[in-house]
Write an enzyme that holds these catalytic residues in place. Structure first.
Site, PDB file in Angstrom:
ATOM      1  N   GLN A 296       1.219  -0.759  -0.126  1.00 39.54           N
ATOM      2  CA  GLN A 296       0.058  -0.037  -0.052  1.00 39.54           C
ATOM      3  C   GLN A 296       0.597   1.632   0.176  1.00 39.54           C
ATOM      4  O   GLN A 296       2.167   1.203   0.625  1.00 39.54           O
ATOM      5  CB  GLN A 296      -0.689   0.223   1.257  1.00 39.54           C
ATOM      6  CG  GLN A 296      -1.643  -0.758   0.935  1.00 39.54           C
ATOM      7  CD  GLN A 296      -3.160   0.160   0.316  1.00 39.54           C
ATOM      8  OE1 GLN A 296      -2.903   1.141  -0.425  1.00 39.54           O
ATOM      9  NE2 GLN A 296      -4.700  -1.442  -0.251  1.00 39.54           N
ATOM     10  N   CYS A 428     -10.164  -1.140  -4.203  1.00 40.11           N
ATOM     11  CA  CYS A 428     -10.080  -0.240  -4.940  1.00 40.11           C
ATOM     12  C   CYS A 428     -10.674   0.532  -5.555  1.00 40.11           C
ATOM     13  O   CYS A 428     -10.871   0.799  -5.661  1.00 40.11           O
ATOM     14  CB  CYS A 428      -8.592  -0.145  -4.722  1.00 40.11           C
ATOM     15  SG  CYS A 428      -8.000  -1.739  -6.222  1.00 40.11           S
TER      16      CYS A 428
HETATM   17  N1  SAH Z   1      -3.630  -7.657   0.692  1.00 37.64           N
HETATM   18  C1  SAH Z   1      -2.445  -6.835  -0.354  1.00 37.64           C
HETATM   19  C2  SAH Z   1      -2.639  -7.094  -1.501  1.00 37.64           C
HETATM   20  C3  SAH Z   1      -3.248  -6.306  -2.011  1.00 37.64           C
HETATM   21  S1  SAH Z   1      -3.286  -5.255  -3.582  1.00 37.64           S
HETATM   22  C4  SAH Z   1      -2.269  -5.613   0.181  1.00 37.64           C
HETATM   23  O1  SAH Z   1      -3.282  -4.982   1.198  1.00 37.64           O
HETATM   24  O2  SAH Z   1      -0.737  -5.696   0.585  1.00 37.64           O
HETATM   25  C5  SAH Z   1      -4.016  -6.695  -5.023  1.00 37.64           C
HETATM   26  C6  SAH Z   1      -3.376  -8.083  -5.111  1.00 37.64           C
HETATM   27  O3  SAH Z   1      -3.267  -8.540  -5.394  1.00 37.64           O
HETATM   28  C7  SAH Z   1      -1.309  -7.894  -5.645  1.00 37.64           C
HETATM   29  O4  SAH Z   1      -0.643  -8.349  -4.417  1.00 37.64           O
HETATM   30  C8  SAH Z   1      -1.649  -8.853  -6.705  1.00 37.64           C
HETATM   31  O5  SAH Z   1      -0.261  -9.017  -7.207  1.00 37.64           O
HETATM   32  C9  SAH Z   1      -2.819  -9.751  -6.591  1.00 37.64           C
HETATM   33  N2  SAH Z   1      -3.217 -10.118  -7.455  1.00 37.64           N
HETATM   34  C10 SAH Z   1      -3.768  -9.821  -8.597  1.00 37.64           C
HETATM   35  N3  SAH Z   1      -4.652 -10.396  -9.405  1.00 37.64           N
HETATM   36  C11 SAH Z   1      -4.654 -11.396  -8.789  1.00 37.64           C
HETATM   37  C12 SAH Z   1      -5.039 -12.959  -9.543  1.00 37.64           C
HETATM   38  N4  SAH Z   1      -5.867 -13.297  -9.980  1.00 37.64           N
HETATM   39  N5  SAH Z   1      -5.200 -13.776  -7.966  1.00 37.64           N
HETATM   40  C13 SAH Z   1      -4.408 -13.830  -7.015  1.00 37.64           C
HETATM   41  N6  SAH Z   1      -3.815 -12.527  -6.577  1.00 37.64           N
HETATM   42  C14 SAH Z   1      -4.306 -11.583  -7.764  1.00 37.64           C
END
Ligand code: SAH
Length: 563
Positions: A296, A428
């Site tokens: 983040q 988001c």
């Molecule tokens: N919860 C975490 C990340 C949220 S951002 C935090 O707060 O830090 C969304 C995340 O989803 C990213 O890390 C991205 O790499 C991942 N992502 C994107 N598409 C995805 C999918 N199809 N399956 C699993 N993860 C995915």
């Protein structure tokens, strides 16, 4: 009215993207850089049948919410769509965006949303809050190598190495990288010829330690003049009192607008940056973050957001929890401290390596991480483990934090099969959040809490944390409303429920209820009355349409050209 015509207009509303909206001579106009309450003189840029686009030529009467944008290039850059709006007005706009999405796209009633939606959580810092920046490197109009942003639809870059949302150290680091390029004749990447070396510079700052991570995205497999870059940057950072913790490069030879490559090579310091997150209850966890992992960007708000997700999860110590889209395990590890066992799923393999390492470093043994797509890992895991009555197949809580496109259908379907008591959805993008909530609420969940967070002041983006609770399945329900009356909108009243029932009976010999028809309509994205198939009683079981009847109803909807 034609292009370049000018007229005066009062701005009465704004789009989710931050364009002002006004009416003039029966036309709806979308006007960049104007805000609600402004009266502006505008010039037409584009006309469609019933609406048009225009730009502000002069502000005739400024809105009471208008303020001076502190960044001199805010208008050209477009990264901050609403810097010209006072912060309170920005917050109102974002709350409205969440509310609109839930009512217009989610199908929830205004009364329901107003009853459960909480006030937006504002950001303590509204400038210089970002811990991460990705600057494209290119040439400006005069041909100088610069870091900044692409100017409109052109290939030249407007210099902006001191973005007011980012850390002050960014400018010093970028100057040093550009100095190294010039000294050794290294070219910036050119999008048209696909030639040149340096594409982007990623810079991240740890709030806990003040340390910085720098990663050059390059258009070649190996970084030329590597030793010299290390020398230049370490010298520059030492001189400016900047702690350079990690320097790396990521080869990206693809002709796409994806910024980072798939791998990275560390050339100085650690292969990651270290930071720590402290929640308001005092719980603190240290994290390592590698260049390709998501983290983040607004650290103060991140802590409030995670605290909110944890509050909504209502953990008491023994729960089994899934954290889908878990990144480096930020939310997962806080959950693990309060739950029995946590499973995390994330698509970026390096982020999963970070997550496992972060669990080890913090002595957290009750968290397990899987690398892969949530929509593949979860259904597969469920298929293998559901029969063993594994606790993970019947979790208490599921947390999801997907990217802007929201959750994949296969992921949502499996979540519904796993029947968690609570789903905490961190989003988001209010539009995809609303779409996914609509589905989950058609499958036995009730929207219980909605709390927006401002993670990105000066932009139109808004984050939301939502709690869904499972409707109790012990009792059966009576469907209390007359569906036929509630449910048909003029646009899709091609066939009534009775006509669909008659068609299905005649063609397939199957009897289908109005409830089943409405479930399938909703599944197909057709508008149906809100929450009609959820009982008003909490302890209610909603019967689900069996697959053969579903297929028959879908066929009927196709027959009546409703889908
Ligand atoms: N919860 C975490 C990340 C949220 S951002 C935090 O707060 O830090 C969304 C995340 O989803 C990213 O890390 C991205 O790499 C991942 N992502 C994107 N598409 C995805 C999918 N199809 N399956 C699993 N993860 C995915």
């Amino acid at each position: 009215m034609q292009k370049n015509d000018e007229f005066e207009i009062k701005i009465t509303d704004m789009t989710d993207e931050g364009l002002g909206i006004g009416k003039h001579e029966g036309f709806t106009w979308f006007i960049k850089d104007s805000i609600v309450g402004d009266t502006v003189l505008c010039g037409v840029t584009k006309i469609k049948k019933t609406y048009g686009f225009a730009r502000v030529i002069r502000i005739i009467e400024p809105s009471a919410d208008r303020t001076e944008a502190p960044c001199p290039i805010a208008r050209a850059c477009g990264g901050c769509q609403i810097q010209q709006m006072g912060y309170d007005a920005q917050l109102r706009l974002k709350s409205g965006k969440v509310r609109n999405a839930l009512t217009r796209l989610g199908g929830f009633s205004e009364e329901e949303v107003d009853r459960i939606m909480e006030p937006i959580v504002p950001s303590d810092d509204i400038f210089r809050y970002r811990n991460k920046a990705q600057f494209p490197i290119g040439r400006d109009r005069e041909g100088h190598i610069v870091a900044g942003f692409y100017a409109g639809r052109t290939h030249s870059i407007i210099p902006a190495s001191d973005c007011l949302l980012g850390a002050e150290e960014n400018r010093i680091i970028l100057d040093s990288v550009i100095g190294w390029m010039k000294a050794f004749g290294l070219e910036p990447y050119d999008e048209r010829s696909l030639k040149g070396t340096v594409r982007h510079v990623l810079i991240r700052k740890s709030r806990a330690s003040g340390g910085m991570m720098v990663c050059l995205v390059i258009n070649s497999k190996k970084l030329p003049r590597e030793k010299e870059l290390v020398e230049a940057l370490t010298e520059c950072c030492d001189g400016a009192g900047i702690r350079l913790m990690s320097l790396s490069y990521s080869p990206n030879l693809r002709d796409t607008n994806v910024i980072m490559g798939d791998e990275y090579v560390t050339i100085c310091g650690d292969p990651y940056l270290e930071d720590s997150i402290r929640l308001p209850d005092g719980e603190k966890i240290g994290f390592r973050i590698s260049p390709l992992s998501f983290y983040q960007v607004n650290p103060g708000q991140m802590e409030k957001l995670y605290a909110g997700a944890l509050e909504f999860a209502e953990l008491s110590g023994n729960e089994t929890v899934w954290d889908l889209y878990c990144g480096i395990g930020t939310i997962s590890l806080f959950l693990a401290k309060k739950a029995g066992y946590v499973y995390g799923v994330e698509i970026v393999p390096q982020a999963i390596e970070d997550a496992r390492e972060n669990a080890l470093r913090n002595g957290i043994a009750n968290a397990e991480f899987f690398s892969g797509k949530a929509e593949e890992v979860l259904p597969h895991w469920y298929e293998v483990h559901a029969a063993d009555k594994d606790r993970g197949a019947r979790p208490d809580v599921m947390v999801v934090d997907p990217p802007r496109k929201g959750c994949d259908e296969a992921c949502l379907e499996t979540m519904v099969k796993m029947q968690p008591r609570r789903i905490v959805y961190v989003s988001c993008n209010p539009a995809t959040l609303a779409r996914d909530l609509r589905y989950l609420c058609s499958q036995g969940y009730r929207l219980t809490r909605v709390r927006p967070y401002d993670l990105f002041p000066q932009s139109v983006h808004v984050e939301t944390v939502v709690l869904l609770s499972k409707l109790n399945t012990k009792q059966h329900i009576e469907v209390e409303l007359n569906l036929d009356e509630l449910d048909l909108t003029a646009a899709e009243s091609k066939a009534t429920y009775d006509e669909i029932k008659a068609y299905v009976l005649e063609k397939y010999g199957l009897k289908v209820s109005s409830l089943y028809i409405s479930q399938i309509k909703r599944k197909c994205g057709l508008d149906v009355g809100q929450n009609y198939n959820l009982s008003k009683k909490e302890d209610a079981k909603v019967p689900q349409c069996p697959p053969e009847k579903e297929a028959a109803i879908i066929e009927a909807l196709k027959h009546f050209q409703m889908i």
